[in-house]
Every structure is written in structure tokens, then in C-alpha cells.
Design an enzyme around this catalytic site. Structure first.
Site, PDB file in Angstrom:
ATOM      1  N   LEU A  57      51.629  38.906  50.222  1.00 42.93           N
ATOM      2  CA  LEU A  57      52.108  40.143  49.623  1.00 42.93           C
ATOM      3  C   LEU A  57      51.785  40.093  48.126  1.00 42.93           C
ATOM      4  O   LEU A  57      52.606  39.687  47.303  1.00 42.93           O
ATOM      5  CB  LEU A  57      53.610  40.299  49.861  1.00 42.93           C
ATOM      6  CG  LEU A  57      54.041  40.300  51.332  1.00 42.93           C
ATOM      7  CD1 LEU A  57      55.547  40.412  51.455  1.00 42.93           C
ATOM      8  CD2 LEU A  57      53.355  41.433  52.099  1.00 42.93           C
ATOM      9  N   HIS A  58      50.589  40.509  47.783  1.00 44.24           N
ATOM     10  CA  HIS A  58      50.104  40.334  46.417  1.00 44.24           C
ATOM     11  C   HIS A  58      50.860  41.198  45.410  1.00 44.24           C
ATOM     12  O   HIS A  58      51.528  40.692  44.508  1.00 44.24           O
ATOM     13  CB  HIS A  58      48.610  40.643  46.353  1.00 44.24           C
ATOM     14  CG  HIS A  58      47.759  39.827  47.267  1.00 44.24           C
ATOM     15  ND1 HIS A  58      47.609  38.462  47.134  1.00 44.24           N
ATOM     16  CD2 HIS A  58      47.001  40.179  48.347  1.00 44.24           C
ATOM     17  CE1 HIS A  58      46.795  37.998  48.068  1.00 44.24           C
ATOM     18  NE2 HIS A  58      46.413  39.023  48.821  1.00 44.24           N
ATOM     19  N   ASP A  59      50.731  42.521  45.543  1.00 45.97           N
ATOM     20  CA  ASP A  59      51.247  43.416  44.511  1.00 45.97           C
ATOM     21  C   ASP A  59      52.765  43.423  44.377  1.00 45.97           C
ATOM     22  O   ASP A  59      53.272  43.586  43.255  1.00 45.97           O
ATOM     23  CB  ASP A  59      50.731  44.835  44.742  1.00 45.97           C
ATOM     24  CG  ASP A  59      49.234  44.945  44.485  1.00 45.97           C
ATOM     25  OD1 ASP A  59      48.715  44.153  43.673  1.00 45.97           O
ATOM     26  OD2 ASP A  59      48.581  45.806  45.104  1.00 45.97           O
TER      27      ASP A  59
END
Length: 307
Positions: free
Chosen positions: A241-243
């Protein structure tokens, strides 16, 4: 977690599956007063990223947050096409309502300048989820307004990890390396969250089922969005879950470990374009290199699932 005082933020974004989860987290967190959403072409073209920002706001019934379209492409190079990951609509085919309002404008840089100039200096943070093109143009065209930014927290880059679009390069920085170099050099208070951290914040299929079973619209949509990642990528039992890490660090920085590094950006034309190097001649940037993964996931899921 003790709730932090409310902070006025602008979200600069290219929604995008994980951008959407991040925006929903911000909208569900009382600590954020979202002044507006500026869009940039990145995951998909500007018309779609702008419409998607409006669709995400509509899910939460928020017609008080303006959406302003920004850069249609990088400063000086061709952008990427990631429809194979994010779908032709940018949101993995997940159902969202139509926007409640038309975009409030198509010149994000002018809107950023006006908004920053009319607010107290240092009172607005920018949460950057995509290529840094809009912020770079602000620095170039309106440097005095850019200096009024309180802080930039951006997802991007890979320091000691391999890249995700090139051997050493991450998508957001590689999409516009020149913009990243300009922003890094601008002397802004900035924290960068690279793949070194975001790859440790991972959702499983059990997590997506839990989110969808809550019946809360933001959680249901987030679960479906992450499931779309599973459909469009292969291998492994979880997805990063990057952002959302941008909002999570802004909510509770104690869950992250940051270190000031001097970074240079590869602005060449090879597959390493956008790669970051620790370099004594580079720009000083605070970089998140550690994260308490279980704790940040708990915070994310609690916020998304709150009634």
C-alpha cells in the site's frame, strides 16, 4: 494514538488504486482539513485522474473540496501508461459514483500559488501521491509561493530497494525525474517515503475481506480497490500500500523512522531514469526508512472502517 491538531493539507495526486485508498483515509481522518485536490497525469491521463478525484470525493459526499486539474504530462519527457495495473478507468474497475461537481479549474499551479499566498506561511502541507510535476512547476514559476508550503510529504523513489518500473527506479520519480530534482533542490521541508518502507506495508486477502465486510463505504471501496491489485498483479500473498503511507506518516510520524540523506536523481534516458543515489553532492531530504507495519495497518483499517 493521541489525535494531532487539525492540519490544512492539499492532496496532489494521480488516482490510481492506492491513491484512492490514501484519499479515502484522509477524508476519514479528522486531523486533515483537505483544502483541495490537485491532479497530475501519472497513473493515467489527466482527464481520468481528475474525474477519479471527483468520484472519490463523491463516495464520501464531499462537495466542499475542490478538484483542480494540473499537469497533463511530465516537464520534458513522455509519461508512462499503467492501465495494465490500474485499469482503463484508473480505479481497477471498482464502482464509484459520478463527481458531485465539475473541476474547479484546470491550472493547478495558479490555484496552488493563490491558495498559498492567501494562507499563513507554513500553514499548508502538501501530501504528494504522484509525480512531482505540479510542485516543480510551482517552484519554477512562483518560488515565493512555494516557500510558503509548510511541508511536503511525498511517496516516491527507492533508496536501497530495487525499483518497480526500472532496475533502480520507482514509478512516481521515474515518471518525471526532472520535477523530482527541482523539488528536492528547492529547500522545502520535505519527507520522502520510498519503496523501502511502502513495500513493508502490505494488505492480504483477509484484510480486503475484512474491509468489505464492514459495510462502511470507504472501507468497502478500499477493500475492492486492493482486490483489484491482486487481479492485475501476480505472485505473493499480499500487496503493498504505497500511497496511504503518506497520510499514515502525517497522522503518526512516530510509527516511521526517518533519516536525512543527500539524494541525487538520475535524469538520464536509460532504464535507471528516476533512480535515486545517496550522494554527497545531492540534496538533503528526510527519508522514511523504517516503519512499524502492523501498527500503521491497524491505524489505516480503523480509520477506513469508522462509521
Amino acid at each position: 494514538m493521541q489525535q494531532n491538531p487539525t492540519r490544512t493539507v492539499i492532496i496532489d495526486t494521480d488516482p490510481g488504486i492506492d491513491d484512492a485508498v490514501a484519499i479515502l483515509l484522509a477524508l476519514k481522518s479528522a486531523e486533515f482539513d483537505v483544502k483541495g485536490i490537485t491532479t497530475v497525469a501519472g497513473n493515467i491521463g489527466i482527464a481520468t485522474t481528475t474525474r477519479n478525484a471527483g468520484r472519490i470525493l463523491a463516495l464520501e459526499g464531499r462537495n466542499d473540496v475542490p478538484v483542480i486539474a494540473g499537469a497533463t504530462g511530465p516537464l520534458s519527457r513522455k509519461g508512462f501508461d499503467t492501465a495494465d495495473i490500474h485499469g482503463n478507468d484508473g480505479l481497477g474497475g471498482v464502482a464509484f459514483p459520478d463527481p458531485l461537481a465539475a473541476p474547479a479549474g484546470n491550472d493547478a499551479v495558479a490555484w496552488l500559488r493563490e491558495t498559498l499566498d492567501t494562507a499563513d506561511a507554513g500553514s499548508i502541507a502538501i501530501l504528494a501521491l504522484g509525480p512531482l510535476t505540479n510542485i516543480a512547476r510551482l517552484v519554477q514559476e512562483h518560488p515565493d509561493a512555494a516557500k510558503r508550503i509548510g511541508r511536503v510529504i511525498a511517496m516516491g523513489g527507492a533508496v536501497y530497494e530495487p525499483g518497480n518500473i526500472g532496475p533502480r527506479s520507482e514509478f512516481n520519480i521515474a515518471a518525471d525525474p526532472e520535477a523530482a530534482e527541482i523539488v528536492f533542490d528547492a529547500g522545502l521541508e520535505m519527507t520522502l517515503i520510498p519503496l523501502d518502507v511502502t513495500r513493508k506495508v502490505r494488505a492480504t486477502r483477509d484484510d480486503t475481506a475484512m474491509l468489505q465486510n464492514t459495510g462502511v463505504p470507504a472501507a468497502v471501496a478500499s477493500g475492492a480497490l486492493i482486490d483489484a491489485y491482486f487481479q492485475s498483479t501476480t505472485g505473493g500473498e499480499s500487496r503493498p500500500l504505497h500511497d496511504p503511507c503518506v497520510m499514515l506518516l502525517a497522522l503518526d510520524e512516530a510509527l516511521f523512522g526517518c533519516e536525512t540523506l543527500k539524494l541525487s536523481v538520475d535524469t538520464g534516458t536509460t532504464r535507471d531514469a528516476g533512480a535515486l543515489s545517496v550522494d554527497e553532492t545531492g540534496s538533503s531530504v528526510s527519508v522514511a526508512l523504517k516503519v512499524e507495519s502492523a501498527a500503521v495497518l491497524k491505524l489505516l483499517y480503523e480509520r477506513l472502517s469508522a462509521e
